[in-house]
Design an enzyme around this catalytic site. Structure first.
Site, PDB file in Angstrom:
ATOM      1  N   LYS A 149      53.146  82.255  78.284  1.00 30.70           N
ATOM      2  CA  LYS A 149      53.953  82.519  77.096  1.00 30.70           C
ATOM      3  C   LYS A 149      55.428  82.582  77.488  1.00 30.70           C
ATOM      4  O   LYS A 149      55.893  83.556  78.072  1.00 30.70           O
ATOM      5  CB  LYS A 149      53.560  83.849  76.435  1.00 30.70           C
ATOM      6  CG  LYS A 149      54.157  83.952  75.030  1.00 30.70           C
ATOM      7  CD  LYS A 149      54.436  85.356  74.578  1.00 30.70           C
ATOM      8  CE  LYS A 149      55.818  85.836  74.877  1.00 30.70           C
ATOM      9  NZ  LYS A 149      56.930  85.113  74.278  1.00 30.70           N
ATOM     10  N   GLY A 202      60.148  90.712  82.827  1.00 34.30           N
ATOM     11  CA  GLY A 202      60.949  91.051  81.650  1.00 34.30           C
ATOM     12  C   GLY A 202      61.542  92.433  81.814  1.00 34.30           C
ATOM     13  O   GLY A 202      61.707  92.918  82.936  1.00 34.30           O
ATOM     14  N   SER A 203      61.825  93.054  80.699  1.00 35.93           N
ATOM     15  CA  SER A 203      62.502  94.349  80.744  1.00 35.93           C
ATOM     16  C   SER A 203      61.531  95.457  81.145  1.00 35.93           C
ATOM     17  O   SER A 203      60.316  95.344  80.948  1.00 35.93           O
ATOM     18  CB  SER A 203      63.092  94.656  79.377  1.00 35.93           C
ATOM     19  OG  SER A 203      62.051  94.676  78.421  1.00 35.93           O
ATOM     20  N   THR A 204      62.081  96.530  81.659  1.00 35.39           N
ATOM     21  CA  THR A 204      61.259  97.677  82.054  1.00 35.39           C
ATOM     22  C   THR A 204      60.561  98.263  80.827  1.00 35.39           C
ATOM     23  O   THR A 204      59.397  98.666  80.892  1.00 35.39           O
ATOM     24  CB  THR A 204      62.140  98.716  82.772  1.00 35.39           C
ATOM     25  OG1 THR A 204      62.598  98.119  83.995  1.00 35.39           O
ATOM     26  CG2 THR A 204      61.368  99.992  83.103  1.00 35.39           C
ATOM     27  N   VAL A 206      59.500  96.754  77.995  1.00 36.08           N
ATOM     28  CA  VAL A 206      58.311  95.972  77.603  1.00 36.08           C
ATOM     29  C   VAL A 206      57.256  96.037  78.713  1.00 36.08           C
ATOM     30  O   VAL A 206      56.056  96.117  78.426  1.00 36.08           O
ATOM     31  CB  VAL A 206      58.679  94.520  77.239  1.00 36.08           C
ATOM     32  CG1 VAL A 206      57.432  93.703  76.926  1.00 36.08           C
ATOM     33  CG2 VAL A 206      59.625  94.484  76.035  1.00 36.08           C
ATOM     34  N   GLY A 207      57.699  96.075  79.965  1.00 35.14           N
ATOM     35  CA  GLY A 207      56.759  96.190  81.089  1.00 35.14           C
ATOM     36  C   GLY A 207      55.887  97.429  80.952  1.00 35.14           C
ATOM     37  O   GLY A 207      54.687  97.399  81.241  1.00 35.14           O
ATOM     38  N   GLU A 224      57.527  92.362  87.123  1.00 35.34           N
ATOM     39  CA  GLU A 224      58.856  92.135  87.697  1.00 35.34           C
ATOM     40  C   GLU A 224      59.843  92.538  86.617  1.00 35.34           C
ATOM     41  O   GLU A 224      60.010  91.820  85.627  1.00 35.34           O
ATOM     42  CB  GLU A 224      59.055  90.657  88.051  1.00 35.34           C
ATOM     43  CG  GLU A 224      58.063  90.101  89.058  1.00 35.34           C
ATOM     44  CD  GLU A 224      58.256  90.649  90.458  1.00 35.34           C
ATOM     45  OE1 GLU A 224      59.276  91.330  90.716  1.00 35.34           O
ATOM     46  OE2 GLU A 224      57.380  90.411  91.297  1.00 35.34           O
ATOM     47  N   CYS A 258      68.121  89.681  86.933  1.00 34.49           N
ATOM     48  CA  CYS A 258      67.551  90.980  87.321  1.00 34.49           C
ATOM     49  C   CYS A 258      68.054  91.425  88.680  1.00 34.49           C
ATOM     50  O   CYS A 258      68.067  92.599  88.983  1.00 34.49           O
ATOM     51  CB  CYS A 258      66.034  90.906  87.317  1.00 34.49           C
ATOM     52  SG  CYS A 258      65.415  89.508  88.245  1.00 34.49           S
ATOM     53  N   GLU A 351      70.906  98.701  82.898  1.00 34.61           N
ATOM     54  CA  GLU A 351      71.078  97.282  83.187  1.00 34.61           C
ATOM     55  C   GLU A 351      71.898  96.658  82.053  1.00 34.61           C
ATOM     56  O   GLU A 351      71.475  96.674  80.901  1.00 34.61           O
ATOM     57  CB  GLU A 351      69.700  96.627  83.268  1.00 34.61           C
ATOM     58  CG  GLU A 351      69.741  95.199  83.705  1.00 34.61           C
ATOM     59  CD  GLU A 351      68.345  94.620  83.870  1.00 34.61           C
ATOM     60  OE1 GLU A 351      67.487  94.886  83.010  1.00 34.61           O
ATOM     61  OE2 GLU A 351      68.125  93.898  84.855  1.00 34.61           O
TER      62      GLU A 351
HETATM   63  P1  NDP Z   1      61.774  91.218  77.421  1.00 33.46           P
HETATM   64  O1  NDP Z   1      61.058  92.277  78.150  1.00 33.46           O
HETATM   65  O2  NDP Z   1      62.304  91.499  76.107  1.00 33.46           O
HETATM   66  O3  NDP Z   1      60.853  89.911  77.268  1.00 33.46           O
HETATM   67  C1  NDP Z   1      60.161  89.350  78.337  1.00 33.46           C
HETATM   68  C2  NDP Z   1      58.952  88.593  77.817  1.00 33.46           C
HETATM   69  O4  NDP Z   1      58.040  89.540  77.257  1.00 33.46           O
HETATM   70  C3  NDP Z   1      59.291  87.621  76.692  1.00 33.46           C
HETATM   71  O5  NDP Z   1      58.460  86.484  76.815  1.00 33.46           O
HETATM   72  C4  NDP Z   1      58.927  88.422  75.461  1.00 33.46           C
HETATM   73  O6  NDP Z   1      58.632  87.625  74.363  1.00 33.46           O
HETATM   74  C5  NDP Z   1      57.706  89.166  75.933  1.00 33.46           C
HETATM   75  N1  NDP Z   1      57.373  90.351  75.138  1.00 33.46           N
HETATM   76  C6  NDP Z   1      58.156  91.067  74.293  1.00 33.46           C
HETATM   77  N2  NDP Z   1      57.458  92.074  73.724  1.00 33.46           N
HETATM   78  C7  NDP Z   1      56.206  92.016  74.233  1.00 33.46           C
HETATM   79  C8  NDP Z   1      55.024  92.783  74.045  1.00 33.46           C
HETATM   80  N3  NDP Z   1      54.989  93.855  73.242  1.00 33.46           N
HETATM   81  N4  NDP Z   1      53.911  92.444  74.723  1.00 33.46           N
HETATM   82  C9  NDP Z   1      53.912  91.393  75.571  1.00 33.46           C
HETATM   83  N5  NDP Z   1      55.005  90.604  75.769  1.00 33.46           N
HETATM   84  C10 NDP Z   1      56.142  90.922  75.133  1.00 33.46           C
HETATM   85  O7  NDP Z   1      62.891  90.751  78.450  1.00 33.46           O
HETATM   86  P2  NDP Z   1      64.014  89.651  78.219  1.00 33.46           P
HETATM   87  O8  NDP Z   1      63.433  88.355  77.821  1.00 33.46           O
HETATM   88  O9  NDP Z   1      65.056  90.275  77.409  1.00 33.46           O
HETATM   89  O10 NDP Z   1      64.502  89.436  79.731  1.00 33.46           O
HETATM   90  C11 NDP Z   1      65.383  90.222  80.311  1.00 33.46           C
HETATM   91  C12 NDP Z   1      64.737  91.258  81.199  1.00 33.46           C
HETATM   92  O11 NDP Z   1      63.929  90.642  82.195  1.00 33.46           O
HETATM   93  C13 NDP Z   1      65.758  92.041  81.971  1.00 33.46           C
HETATM   94  O12 NDP Z   1      65.510  93.420  81.897  1.00 33.46           O
HETATM   95  C14 NDP Z   1      65.607  91.568  83.405  1.00 33.46           C
HETATM   96  O13 NDP Z   1      65.982  92.466  84.379  1.00 33.46           O
HETATM   97  C15 NDP Z   1      64.188  91.226  83.468  1.00 33.46           C
HETATM   98  N6  NDP Z   1      63.969  90.231  84.507  1.00 33.46           N
HETATM   99  C16 NDP Z   1      63.321  90.625  85.639  1.00 33.46           C
HETATM  100  C17 NDP Z   1      63.148  89.753  86.668  1.00 33.46           C
HETATM  101  C18 NDP Z   1      62.395  90.174  87.886  1.00 33.46           C
HETATM  102  O14 NDP Z   1      61.851  89.299  88.546  1.00 33.46           O
HETATM  103  N7  NDP Z   1      62.293  91.435  88.208  1.00 33.46           N
HETATM  104  C19 NDP Z   1      63.678  88.384  86.629  1.00 33.46           C
HETATM  105  C20 NDP Z   1      64.315  88.072  85.393  1.00 33.46           C
HETATM  106  C21 NDP Z   1      64.440  88.986  84.380  1.00 33.46           C
HETATM  107  P3  NDP Z   1      59.740  87.177  73.265  1.00 33.46           P
HETATM  108  O15 NDP Z   1      61.039  87.137  73.957  1.00 33.46           O
HETATM  109  O16 NDP Z   1      59.263  85.865  72.853  1.00 33.46           O
HETATM  110  O17 NDP Z   1      59.653  88.185  72.207  1.00 33.46           O
END
Ligand code: NDP
Length: 449
Positions: A149, A202-204, A206-207, A224, A258, A351
């Site tokens: 996704k 993604g973000s902490t 949502v993680g 991550e 990140c 962040e």
């Molecule tokens: P988000 O956490 O908002 O989104 C990441 C992914 O999760 C997207 O595909 C998003 O979908 C999906 N998502 C959102 N809500 C849910 C849910 N409830 N259940 C499952 N999946 C969901 O992060 P961002 O896209 O804003 O990315 C930025 C963040 O990613 C930053 O905090 C950054 O630090 C982190 N990051 C970490 C990295 C690492 O390797 N540690 C590398 C790169 C980024 P959609 O966007 O389609 O809603």
């Protein structure tokens, strides 16, 4: 979706819902038995072919990524080069990730690395293709089938990659891409009983919800997440080199990284000199049209994200330097910004995910380590010093997953990448990533008569 540099629409895609997600999971489940049975050398050959196709279509993929994310084209080319390298690496890893025999009484004990089954891969918008490949490579090498996704804002390169996977000969159903909202498609993958594991970047915030959702089916997860990494500059460092490199460690990808070293910790005795050099170096960063070969920094991803980034600066912010950015009413531009801060300021704690660096002085080595660790995150970081013993002492003391000394690079195909603390757990890249996409099975074979 829009081109963030021009705000022009790039494509309109239908959003998938729960039904389409379930169909993709079903396709992946159906494809699993045959895919896991593919002979290792054949699986390696298919991954190698995918790597070659990525190389052949590199320019097309780089342009898609540059337009969809607003990335400078030169950087996007580098990222696509890494994607090919990732698939080459995991093609080579297929038959090198093996079990053991363990000496035991009464027989032979063997371990196997079994694939997990269907894995859900959820990726963000900042490095869409790169991060997808970091998960796809090891997942496929281990014999899993996947549902990927991409982020809603940047799905185009993942869709193209899935076409290339088919063209490479990877059977239908092995790589499925579902474009839709995280709260719908992502959440369904997290809760789906037939999905064995979620690889999430993604973000902490949502993680955390992914981890909670995965608890329902005891799903494996690797996370991550965000970072707030420190770039620690000691007085004995090559200050010119450290200052010349520092802007690219935080303003690269417009700070939407990140690993961004967004807290620059500087020993007090060289603080003023370093700040001056840092401002000079930042003034050299070329901000503008991502399609221009010389551009080093493009716009932010969206208008909404620009608002979030702006919210870190107010009247009380001590701005040490602000760079130039296109003065256009089109595009989500934000200038490189350096602020003087303490480690308690919001700009140093959260962040920003934008081109804003906080510079913070420290008195000595002990304070440098304590400030570097005074954060809930632990992803990356740098140490600049000419004292090798100090570099190692500080590297051992800083609680992060990936550090570099006299360098700001975090990511290499062959080396493990991932976080401590609230930056997540599990490792991507290198042979370590294979641990996250396989399960150890232990088989005892009695040799007694
Ligand atoms: P988000 O956490 O908002 O989104 C990441 C992914 O999760 C997207 O595909 C998003 O979908 C999906 N998502 C959102 N809500 C849910 C849910 N409830 N259940 C499952 N999946 C969901 O992060 P961002 O896209 O804003 O990315 C930025 C963040 O990613 C930053 O905090 C950054 O630090 C982190 N990051 C970490 C990295 C690492 O390797 N540690 C590398 C790169 C980024 P959609 O966007 O389609 O809603």
């Amino acid at each position: 979706m829009l081109n963030p540099a021009t705000e022009e629409p790039l494509a309109e895609l239908e959003q998938a819902g729960v039904e389409e997600t379930d169909a993709a999971v079903a396709a992946a489940k159906a494809a699993f038995p045959a895919w896991r049975a593919v002979a290792p050398s054949d699986r390696a050959r298919l991954l190698r072919r995918l790597a070659t196709l990525v190389e052949e279509r590199a320019e097309e993929l780089a342009r898609i990524e540059s337009q969809n994310v607003g990335k400078p084209i030169a950087g996007a080319r580098g990222e696509v080069g890494m994607v090919a390298e990732v698939f080459h690496f995991y093609a080579g890893a297929v038959d090198k990730h093996h079990g053991e025999t363990i000496p035991v009484a009464g027989g032979v004990d063997i371990t196997f690395r079994e694939p997990l089954g269907v894995v859900g891969l959820i990726v963000p918008w900042n490095f869409p293709l790169n991060i997808a490949s970091w998960k796809l490579g090891p997942a496929l090498a281990c014999g899993n089938t996947v549902v990927l996704k991409p982020a809603e804002l940047t799905p185009l390169s993942a869709l193209r990659l899935a076409e290339l996977a088919l063209e490479a000969g990877i059977p239908e159903g092995v790589v499925n891409v579902v474009v839709g909202k995280g709260s719908v498609v992502g959440q369904r993958l997290v809760e789906h009983p037939d999905v064995a594991k979620i690889g999430f970047t993604g973000s902490t915030e949502v993680g955390r919800s992914v981890m909670q959702g995965a608890a329902g089916t005891i799903k494996r997860v690797t996370l991550e997440l965000g970072g707030k990494s420190a770039n620690v500059v000691f007085a004995d460092a090559d200050l010119e080199r450290a200052a010349a490199a520092a802007p690219y460690a935080v303003f690269d990808n417009a700070g939407q990284d990140c690993c961004a070293r967004s807290r620059i910790l500087v020993e007090r005795s060289v603080y003023d000199r370093f700040l001056e050099l840092l401002a000079q170096a930042t003034a050299q960063v070329r901000v503008g049209d991502p399609a221009d070969e010389r551009t080093e920094m493009g716009p932010l991803i969206s208008a909404q994200h620009r608002e979030t980034v702006s919210s870190f600066l107010d009247d009380s912010t001590r701005v040490a330097f602000r760079g130039a950015a296109p003065d256009s009413d089109r595009g989500f531009w934000f200038p490189c910004t350096i602020v003087e801060a303490t480690n308690d300021d919001r700009v140093a704690r959260e962040e920003v995910f934008g081109p804003v660096a906080a510079v913070i002085p420290f008195a000595d080595e002990a304070e440098a380590v304590s400030l570097a660790n005074d954060t809930p995150f632990g992803l990356s970081g740098s140490i600049w010093t000419r004292d090798g013993a100090r570099a190692l002492r500080v590297a051992r003391g800083v609680e992060t997953g990936v550090l570099s000394v006299n360098s700001n690079s975090s990511v290499r195909v062959a080396t493990p990448f991932g976080g401590f603390k609230q930056s997540g757990f599990g490792r991507e890249l290198g042979m370590h990533a294979l641990e996250g996409y396989s399960e150890v099975k232990n088989v005892f074979l009695s040799t007694e008569e």
